[in-house]
Design a protein around this motif. Sequence first.
Motif, PDB file in Angstrom:
ATOM      1  N   ILE A 163       0.856  -1.190   0.000  1.00 55.09           N
ATOM      2  CA  ILE A 163       0.000   0.000   0.000  1.00 55.09           C
ATOM      3  C   ILE A 163       0.888   1.235   0.000  1.00 55.09           C
ATOM      4  O   ILE A 163       1.698   1.434   0.910  1.00 55.09           O
ATOM      5  CB  ILE A 163      -0.950  -0.003   1.204  1.00 55.09           C
ATOM      6  CG1 ILE A 163      -1.979  -1.114   1.045  1.00 55.09           C
ATOM      7  CG2 ILE A 163      -1.648   1.347   1.357  1.00 55.09           C
ATOM      8  CD1 ILE A 163      -2.939  -1.258   2.195  1.00 55.09           C
ATOM      9  N   ILE A 164       0.740   2.070  -1.032  1.00 56.74           N
ATOM     10  CA  ILE A 164       1.578   3.260  -1.147  1.00 56.74           C
ATOM     11  C   ILE A 164       0.823   4.531  -0.803  1.00 56.74           C
ATOM     12  O   ILE A 164       1.434   5.591  -0.651  1.00 56.74           O
ATOM     13  CB  ILE A 164       2.160   3.388  -2.572  1.00 56.74           C
ATOM     14  CG1 ILE A 164       1.040   3.552  -3.602  1.00 56.74           C
ATOM     15  CG2 ILE A 164       3.034   2.188  -2.903  1.00 56.74           C
ATOM     16  CD1 ILE A 164       1.527   3.878  -4.991  1.00 56.74           C
ATOM     17  N   TYR A 165      -0.502   4.444  -0.693  1.00 51.47           N
ATOM     18  CA  TYR A 165      -1.246   5.637  -0.316  1.00 51.47           C
ATOM     19  C   TYR A 165      -2.577   5.241   0.317  1.00 51.47           C
ATOM     20  O   TYR A 165      -3.189   4.244  -0.074  1.00 51.47           O
ATOM     21  CB  TYR A 165      -1.508   6.548  -1.517  1.00 51.47           C
ATOM     22  CG  TYR A 165      -1.835   7.964  -1.084  1.00 51.47           C
ATOM     23  CD1 TYR A 165      -0.826   8.911  -0.933  1.00 51.47           C
ATOM     24  CD2 TYR A 165      -3.138   8.343  -0.795  1.00 51.47           C
ATOM     25  CE1 TYR A 165      -1.119  10.196  -0.499  1.00 51.47           C
ATOM     26  CE2 TYR A 165      -3.435   9.623  -0.371  1.00 51.47           C
ATOM     27  CZ  TYR A 165      -2.425  10.545  -0.227  1.00 51.47           C
ATOM     28  OH  TYR A 165      -2.714  11.807   0.211  1.00 51.47           O
ATOM     29  N   GLN A 166      -2.980   6.036   1.300  1.00 52.33           N
ATOM     30  CA  GLN A 166      -4.253   5.838   1.968  1.00 52.33           C
ATOM     31  C   GLN A 166      -4.962   7.178   2.068  1.00 52.33           C
ATOM     32  O   GLN A 166      -4.366   8.193   2.418  1.00 52.33           O
ATOM     33  CB  GLN A 166      -4.049   5.264   3.373  1.00 52.33           C
ATOM     34  CG  GLN A 166      -5.325   5.251   4.214  1.00 52.33           C
ATOM     35  CD  GLN A 166      -5.055   5.060   5.686  1.00 52.33           C
ATOM     36  OE1 GLN A 166      -3.921   4.752   6.072  1.00 52.33           O
ATOM     37  NE2 GLN A 166      -6.048   5.252   6.524  1.00 52.33           N
ATOM     38  N   PHE A 167      -6.247   7.197   1.755  1.00 51.82           N
ATOM     39  CA  PHE A 167      -7.055   8.402   1.906  1.00 51.82           C
ATOM     40  C   PHE A 167      -8.389   8.028   2.554  1.00 51.82           C
ATOM     41  O   PHE A 167      -9.039   7.080   2.132  1.00 51.82           O
ATOM     42  CB  PHE A 167      -7.317   9.060   0.547  1.00 51.82           C
ATOM     43  CG  PHE A 167      -8.304  10.188   0.648  1.00 51.82           C
ATOM     44  CD1 PHE A 167      -7.904  11.429   1.095  1.00 51.82           C
ATOM     45  CD2 PHE A 167      -9.639   9.990   0.308  1.00 51.82           C
ATOM     46  CE1 PHE A 167      -8.824  12.463   1.207  1.00 51.82           C
ATOM     47  CE2 PHE A 167     -10.559  11.016   0.423  1.00 51.82           C
ATOM     48  CZ  PHE A 167     -10.147  12.251   0.862  1.00 51.82           C
ATOM     49  N   PHE A 185      -5.084  -3.928   6.145  1.00 54.39           N
ATOM     50  CA  PHE A 185      -4.290  -3.587   4.973  1.00 54.39           C
ATOM     51  C   PHE A 185      -3.590  -4.812   4.402  1.00 54.39           C
ATOM     52  O   PHE A 185      -3.443  -4.953   3.185  1.00 54.39           O
ATOM     53  CB  PHE A 185      -3.262  -2.503   5.318  1.00 54.39           C
ATOM     54  CG  PHE A 185      -3.850  -1.127   5.420  1.00 54.39           C
ATOM     55  CD1 PHE A 185      -5.188  -0.902   5.168  1.00 54.39           C
ATOM     56  CD2 PHE A 185      -3.058  -0.039   5.773  1.00 54.39           C
ATOM     57  CE1 PHE A 185      -5.750   0.360   5.259  1.00 54.39           C
ATOM     58  CE2 PHE A 185      -3.604   1.233   5.860  1.00 54.39           C
ATOM     59  CZ  PHE A 185      -4.951   1.436   5.608  1.00 54.39           C
ATOM     60  N   LYS A 186      -3.138  -5.709   5.274  1.00 51.98           N
ATOM     61  CA  LYS A 186      -2.482  -6.924   4.802  1.00 51.98           C
ATOM     62  C   LYS A 186      -3.451  -7.776   3.992  1.00 51.98           C
ATOM     63  O   LYS A 186      -3.112  -8.311   2.928  1.00 51.98           O
ATOM     64  CB  LYS A 186      -1.935  -7.724   5.994  1.00 51.98           C
ATOM     65  CG  LYS A 186      -1.143  -8.956   5.582  1.00 51.98           C
ATOM     66  CD  LYS A 186       0.046  -8.572   4.729  1.00 51.98           C
ATOM     67  CE  LYS A 186       0.812  -9.789   4.274  1.00 51.98           C
ATOM     68  NZ  LYS A 186       1.958  -9.425   3.398  1.00 51.98           N
ATOM     69  N   ALA A 187      -4.684  -7.881   4.486  1.00 51.16           N
ATOM     70  CA  ALA A 187      -5.701  -8.647   3.766  1.00 51.16           C
ATOM     71  C   ALA A 187      -6.021  -7.991   2.421  1.00 51.16           C
ATOM     72  O   ALA A 187      -6.223  -8.675   1.415  1.00 51.16           O
ATOM     73  CB  ALA A 187      -6.960  -8.768   4.614  1.00 51.16           C
TER      74      ALA A 187
END
Length: 557
Positions: A163-167, A185-187
């Motif tokens: 994951i490189i970005y979260q909003f 996030f891992k899932a």
Amino acid sequence: MEVIQQVTKAPRRGWNFSLRLKGNPLTDGHSLFRRRGLLSFSSVRETRHRDHVEEAPEPLAQREPLSPTPLRSGNAGESVVPDEDDGRGSAKKRLSAMWSSVKGRMHRDAVVRKDPEPPSPTDSHPPDSMLKEPRCSGGQFFFEYLVVVSLKKSKDGAYEPQIIYQFPKRDGMVRFQKEEQEKTFKAITLFCFPEGINWTPLTEYRSETFSFVLTEIDGSRRNGYCRRLLPQGKGARPPEAYCIISTLACFGLFSKIFDEVEKRRQISMAMIYPFMQSLREAPFPAPGDTVRIKSFIPDSGTGIITLTRPLDSWLEHVDFRTLFRCLTDEEVLLVFGATVLERRIIFIADELSTLSQVIHAVTVLLYPFTWQHTLISIVPEILIDVVMAPTPYLLGVQKQLQDMLVDQGDLLLVDLSENKKTTFIKQIGDEEEILPHKLKEEILQALRTRSETPTIEELNKLVPEAFLPFFVKTVGHYAQHMVQSGRDQPAVFNRLKFCKAPESKSTRHFVKKFVQTQMFDLFIQDVEQRPTSQEGFFQKRIAEYQEKKKREKAKKR
């Protein structure tokens, strides 16, 4: 005096394994379901079906039970640990071996990498808790967050999803909240790129949209909507995935949202986030309603995006076109029969979107009943050993992983790919005899009335009208066998008389098998606990059918 026969339900057995990010491997039984940082996959659903008064409930097509429920279910809300002498020793050994395999592979990838995130216009936004989040009367909004998953090359040359970005950003979280987020996030990375690490850079890649469901420890469910595409750039490069996590199940609506995301992605990464912020602040529409969102695109100016929610909320998560494109009407009925009897079914296809859409469509055919066992529309390679589970399941497996399906026991293996040699690679053999012949022909006749290239709207109207009468005619007499022993006593279902009631021998044969399923058990439990005055969509259709039969008998007289 009428004798009431109350059948004691034998405890149903479930299957469960868990995916952990931290801590020791799974070592105990009952206590594991209360731990944080644990994502469970199981065969038994904890949340039971509810038939609402005003509108038909949302079926399991939007409730894939990667469910945190016990290894075996007893009474409602009760967790039961399997006994040593339960007669399933061989199955336990198989599951133990399977868990060891999965645990070993997950241990190697247990640490979530935290790469620095690229700057974007949203970095200056206040914490998520400070963002304005207007909600509709139902307390829902469009999505929880958006993440971008990219394939990063490791030192050994393999590509791993990260994951490189979260909003939006979630600041100020305490420790257990961070652990929960890391686990989720891992899932997400597993389901966005279920193929594993076998990737090579591409110059062309057709974007595809698919979905999955994450079930938390408390039983709450969140839907994952994913759009995979090739990012802007020159030369060969790996695809990336945009994933929206939402508590709402509406595949068609989020597919349209991804169309807007992909359009902005072609311009600039920064163009996505103002649109998502506007979407996040918009209230989620009620069935049949429309929400309008202002959005600015360079060279196009400010435009209005309209998002309309389908009126039939129980059909908004399904697209029947894929199901009937991959299978003939007769093949759909064979799959339907195996699903009704809660058997082990695996679908294989080349495209992820095909797997998720077909499995969701199959579960909708079960309305008013819901699939109560393991349902994973896209099985990641690292979890492929789930096919060895001895309990019922609906699984979607990419065709490139077909050779890894080592368990070829009693199951139905369905090939959905275009270049297939045969549709049913593996069968039990009695699928043709599951459904009563007369009722099966009625369904086929109803399906044949559709046009050659039906629209979503046409199929959403025609398919339920074809399949719902099957349950009306086979089990619609259940209310006549709900008996009360006293005025204030709850109604009790007389199973024996219910099974003997159908006039047709083939229907009685089917009913005797169907009453043994968990979906029927929980349906009846809901009826026993529901007020007698409460009437749902299924009950209305039963009343219409019974009234029609009375008029036909009156004419004959």
